[in-house]
Design an enzyme around this catalytic site. Structure first.
Site, PDB file in Angstrom:
ATOM      1  N   CYS A  43       0.784  -1.309  -0.178  1.00  0.00           N
ATOM      2  CA  CYS A  43       0.059   0.113   0.039  1.00  0.00           C
ATOM      3  C   CYS A  43       0.764   1.149  -0.117  1.00  0.00           C
ATOM      4  O   CYS A  43       0.297   2.314  -0.101  1.00  0.00           O
ATOM      5  CB  CYS A  43      -1.006  -0.088   1.241  1.00  0.00           C
ATOM      6  SG  CYS A  43      -1.833  -1.508   1.328  1.00  0.00           S
ATOM      7  N   HIS A  90      -9.754   2.445  -0.980  1.00  0.00           N
ATOM      8  CA  HIS A  90      -8.401   2.164  -1.017  1.00  0.00           C
ATOM      9  C   HIS A  90      -7.858   1.004  -2.180  1.00  0.00           C
ATOM     10  O   HIS A  90      -7.863  -0.039  -1.724  1.00  0.00           O
ATOM     11  CB  HIS A  90      -8.080   1.872   0.504  1.00  0.00           C
ATOM     12  CG  HIS A  90      -6.657   1.404   0.700  1.00  0.00           C
ATOM     13  ND1 HIS A  90      -5.637   2.028   0.328  1.00  0.00           N
ATOM     14  CD2 HIS A  90      -6.157   0.344   1.455  1.00  0.00           C
ATOM     15  CE1 HIS A  90      -4.715   1.424   0.310  1.00  0.00           C
ATOM     16  NE2 HIS A  90      -4.743   0.226   1.257  1.00  0.00           N
ATOM     17  N   CYS A 119       0.617   3.166   6.153  1.00  0.00           N
ATOM     18  CA  CYS A 119       0.935   1.772   6.576  1.00  0.00           C
ATOM     19  C   CYS A 119       0.890   0.903   5.404  1.00  0.00           C
ATOM     20  O   CYS A 119       0.279   1.115   4.471  1.00  0.00           O
ATOM     21  CB  CYS A 119       0.117   1.205   7.738  1.00  0.00           C
ATOM     22  SG  CYS A 119      -1.582   1.170   7.451  1.00  0.00           S
TER      23      CYS A 119
END
Lengths: 434, 448
Positions: free
Chosen positions: A88, A381, A416
């Site tokens: 990510c 996301h 993160c």
């Protein structure tokens, strides 16, 4: 050393997986994000230093995904490109790498980006089938061929479903975070409140036209379709927990305070001041510095998504800053509880002493400065696309705010990532010259 | 979209059948291509008295052959009939009949240009005879346009009292109406005032100008973008964020700048001015093309359908024009062109909201002409009739076929035809045209 600026950004609206973009490939979405960026800033056919982007869920045929997207886009075909893959953190990592090249004077302009499709994900054949097929390909005689085929078992036909599970623990990211959430005693109410704020802030940003020059419509979508502008604490409170249900503590993580699987792409335009001037572009924010960190989540020493809690103090120290010295904070909402765990860790003297080797806690932040234009809980996301979304959104916010206040504005980004990774960055909008 | 009927009647068998049955026989219109001859046939017959003499030189400059008297066994590309000296009804007869005698010699996609006088000037003390006579010239032109065949058109230029046909301000409009750029315009009057600067450039009339086009992602907006790009302009393309994908493709293909914007936002005009200033330093041309339809019979109309159409189609343009004038971003000769509609002229069943908004545009350009003249510029409207677009493609087949044929050219127009009219009004060739609405409808009888 020269400075690298964020000059603008573009993304397609993010769509919940298996929905609006179910039949769109990573290549198509990334190309569209590039085309929208070129159109917004008049870059069609203009030479660029380099383009870097990546995807987390990537087909092996997309080995040169970014270069292929450049070739299919309005960018000058002779623009070099490379792929990055860091879970990510991919998007933020590309911004970091390219801005460093600009700061070193190795290039004057670049486009960073990322894309992910949880809908058009690769499906992998089983390990048994793969081995048999490779052996079959190597076989020269009929006997060898028969031998290769004879090793196949019915169970081998079943494909391996795509998963976001951690290879070393077998646990999904949500289950990992559930352990951390319980350890830091993050309440369900606090998580739901953070999720609600994300939706409200994102909706308000759309309402005031903030995203008009950050986003290009795609497949009929004009805004992120995960956004629930009418969400309430009651609605969020009514959802059943989905992660941590096997833990001794009360399960608190729901579909409402966790990000959904999402499809989307983003791109960020970077350049030095001379290049910006030559192209009539306004530098929005300067890339000041960045810091990465990783934690050992495999042995249970630290939570999977806690690396930013370590990266940020190092970044602050190197830049002689304190946590309170920022006008805006963009902390990626993988889960509401991830953000809350980071905040709690920074406020904890015990964490500072035992994990960071500091005497005092890192500090606390003014929550009204956090994710002011919404974040991943509301927008969704698409893994590698999130970094680009955050960088462009924050850069524009810092610039607007600098124009309004007449003062320099500073923002902190924290993302993160799987593998116990975290990447953090400081952006700054200079004081406007009047 | 494909006009299957036109294809059939233009085949050898179809032509005979259609002729025998008296069915409409549309011809394929001659459309503009860079470097092409001004007319299909080089010979131009100029009908009229002494005032027409000055025209000859202009026409020779355009590589045309001028004839002052009809010749037998010849073919004309155009007939120009000068009635600017006509002051009494008796002054019309000779000219009108001379045009009539030459009509059979007019070639395919030929042009009849009638020159007359405008008589509605403020300080004008025209006699009733003069006003009546010049109005008669307009009536003559309209009826003649209905009689045109084989893709030919007939239009009127109404010159201000002090303008001779050879005047520079007249040359731009004259050349536009003669050229293939005006393929789908027929039966229309245009008033011409003296103005500067005027050019009659054929192939790059807006060279180096900076233009903004709203609703630029598709259809007529996209055609206008491509026209202005081919004619030399730098472009800012505006559309709503949801149309961003198509918008960026069009923008990139013309090396333009895409601006995603809801034009009903209060500060839309300022945002356009700001974008123009940032990327190009200033703004020369504004094309208000964005528009929506929300058709309903008035008895079933709701607040949303009425309100959104008026907001997008009319209120937004009033606000943007005001902001652009105040912004200081406009260049020395700003050109504004708004898209009206023939529905705004004659009305249309089920379109009380749309018709009101488009009629409002006609009023707006007329009322703001003074403001833009003070800024050295012009503001005009183009009213398209039946144009072959995605929107008309969605019409029921029979309704579409009727709408297509009920005009003097017996066919639908193309987005390109509207774009040509917009491009003309956006250029300095149209410096003498202000506050007017030019119909691009093939002289439609629907919404007339």
């Amino acid at each position: 050393m020269s400075q690298a600026y964020v000059l603008g950004g573009n993304r397609i609206p993010f769509a919940r997986s298996n929905g609006a973009y179910a039949s769109s490939s990573n290549l198509e979405m990334l190309t569209t994000a590039f085309d929208g960026l070129a159109a917004r800033y008049g870059l069609a056919g203009q030479p660029l230093g380099e383009v870097a982007a990546g995807a987390v869920l990537k087909h092996s045929k997309d080995f040169n995904l970014t270069r292929e997207a450049v070739l299919g886009s309005a960018f000058e075909s002779s623009t070099p490109a490379y792929d990055v893959q860091q879970a990510c953190a991919t998007g933020l990592e590309t911004v970091w790498g390219l801005s460093n090249k600009i700061r070193l004077g190795q290039m004057d302009s670049a486009v960073a980006g990322g894309v992910d499709s949880a809908s058009d994900a690769p499906i992998v054949v089983s390990e048994g089938l793969r081995r048999s097929l490779l052996e079959l390909a190597r076989a020269k005689t009929l006997k060898q061929r028969l031998a290769a085929v004879s090793k196949l078992r019915p169970a081998d036909i079943k494909p391996a479903a795509p998963t976001t599970g951690e290879p070393r623990t077998g646990l999904s990211m949500g289950e990992h975070q559930a352990i951390t959430t319980a350890a830091w005693e993050i309440s369900r109410e606090d998580q739901d409140e953070l999720a609600l704020a994300s939706h409200k802030n994102l909706a308000a940003a759309y309402e005031r036209g903030f995203f008009d020059d950050l986003l290009t419509g795609f497949r009929g979508l004009g805004k992120d379709n995960n956004l629930r502008a009418d969400s309430t604490l009651e609605k969020l409170g009514g959802l059943n927990p989905v992660f941590g249900r096997n833990l001794p503590e009360e399960a608190t993580m729901t579909a409402g305070n966790s990000t959904p699987l999402t499809d989307g792409a983003s791109a960020v335009l970077l350049g030095n001041r001379e290049w910006a001037d030559d192209h009539q572009l306004t530098p929005l924010a300067r890339v000041v510095d960045a810091q990465t960190a990783a934690v050992d989540f495999v042995q249970g020493e630290e939570g999977l998504l806690m690396a930013p809690a370590y990266a940020v103090p190092r970044l602050l120290e190197r830049n002689n800053l304190e946590l309170k010295d920022f006008d805006y904070y963009e902390i990626h909402e993988a889960f509401a509880s991830t953000v809350l765990c980071h905040l709690k860790a920074w406020e904890s003297e015990e964490f500072a002493r035992e994990k960071l080797g500091r005497q005092t806690a890192v500090g606390s932040i003014d929550r009204s400065k956090l994710n002011v234009n919404g974040s991943s809980l509301a927008a969704g996301h698409p893994f590698a696309a999130t970094g680009g979304r955050i960088v462009a959104t924050l850069a524009k916010q810092l610039h607007e705010s600098a124009q309004e206040t007449g003062k320099a504005q500073r923002g902190l980004i924290s993302v993160c990532a799987a593998g116990g990774l975290g990447v953090t960055m400081i952006l700054e909008a200079d004081q406007p010259t009047r | 979209m494909k006009d299957s009927y036109a294809q059939i009647v233009n085949s050898s068998v179809g032509k005979k059948v259609a002729g025998a049955l008296g069915l409409p026989q549309p011809v394929e219109l001659r459309r503009y291509a860079p470097g092409q001859d001004l007319l299909n046939d080089r010979k131009v017959l100029v009908v009229g008295g002494q005032s027409a003499d000055g025209l000859a030189e202009t026409l020779l400059d355009w590589n045309l052959e001028v004839r002052r008297h009809p010749e037998s066994r010849t073919r004309y590309g155009a007939i120009i009939a000068d009635f600017t000296d006509a002051a009494t009804p008796a002054d019309l007869q000779n000219g009108a009949l001379a045009v009539g005698a030459a009509l059979r010699s007019l070639g395919t996609c030929g042009r009849v240009i009638v020159l007359g006088r405008s008589t509605d000037h403020e300080d004008d003390e025209s006699s009733p005879e003069l006003v009546a006579t010049q109005k008669a010239v307009e009536g003559f032109m309209r009826s003649l346009a209905h009689e045109m065949r084989k893709g030919s058109t007939c239009n009127l230029l109404k010159l201000a009292p002090e303008l001779g046909p050879e005047h520079e301000s007249v040359q731009g409009p004259l050349k536009f109406l003669l050229s293939a750029r005006s393929a789908y315009i027929s039966g229309q009057p245009l008033s011409v005032d003296p103005a500067k600067p005027h050019t009659v450039e054929a192939d790059a009339p807006v060279d180096g100008k900076v233009a903004v086009v709203t609703g630029a992602a598709r259809g007529i907006g996209e055609a206008i973008v491509r026209r202005l790009h081919d004619d030399g302009a730098e472009l800012i393309l505006v559309d709503v964020p949801a149309a961003g994908e198509a918008l960026s493709k069009v923008a990139n293909s013309v090396n333009g700048v895409a601006l995603q914007l809801d034009i009903t936002q209060k500060d839309a005009g300022s945002k356009i001015a700001e974008t123009a200033r940032k990327h190009f330093g200033h703004l020369d041309i504004v094309i208000h093309n964005a528009g929506i339809t929300r058709d309903k019979m008035l008895a079933n109309m709701d607040e949303n359908k009425w309100g959104s159409v008026l907001a997008v189609n009319l209120a937004s343009q009033l606000a943007m024009n005001r902001q652009l004038l105040d912004s200081g971003a406009l260049g020395p000769n700003p050109r504004v062109v708004s898209l009206a509609s023939t529905s705004g002229i004659a009305g249309n069943r089920g379109q009380t909201n749309y018709g009101a908004s488009k009629a409002g545009i006609i009023g707006m350009v007329s009322a703001m002409a003074v403001d833009f003249a003070q800024a050295g510029g012009t503001v005009n409207a183009v009213a398209p009739g039946f144009i072959e677009t995605e929107m008309t493609k969605a019409m029921p087949t029979v309704t579409r076929e009727v709408a297509r044929r009920l005009n003097s050219l017996q066919q639908g127009g193309k987005p390109e035809d509207v774009a040509q009219a917009v491009g003309f009004l956006a250029s300095n060739a149209a410096a003498g045209i202000n506050g007017q609405t030019l119909r691009v409808c093939g002289q439609s009888m629907v919404g007339a």
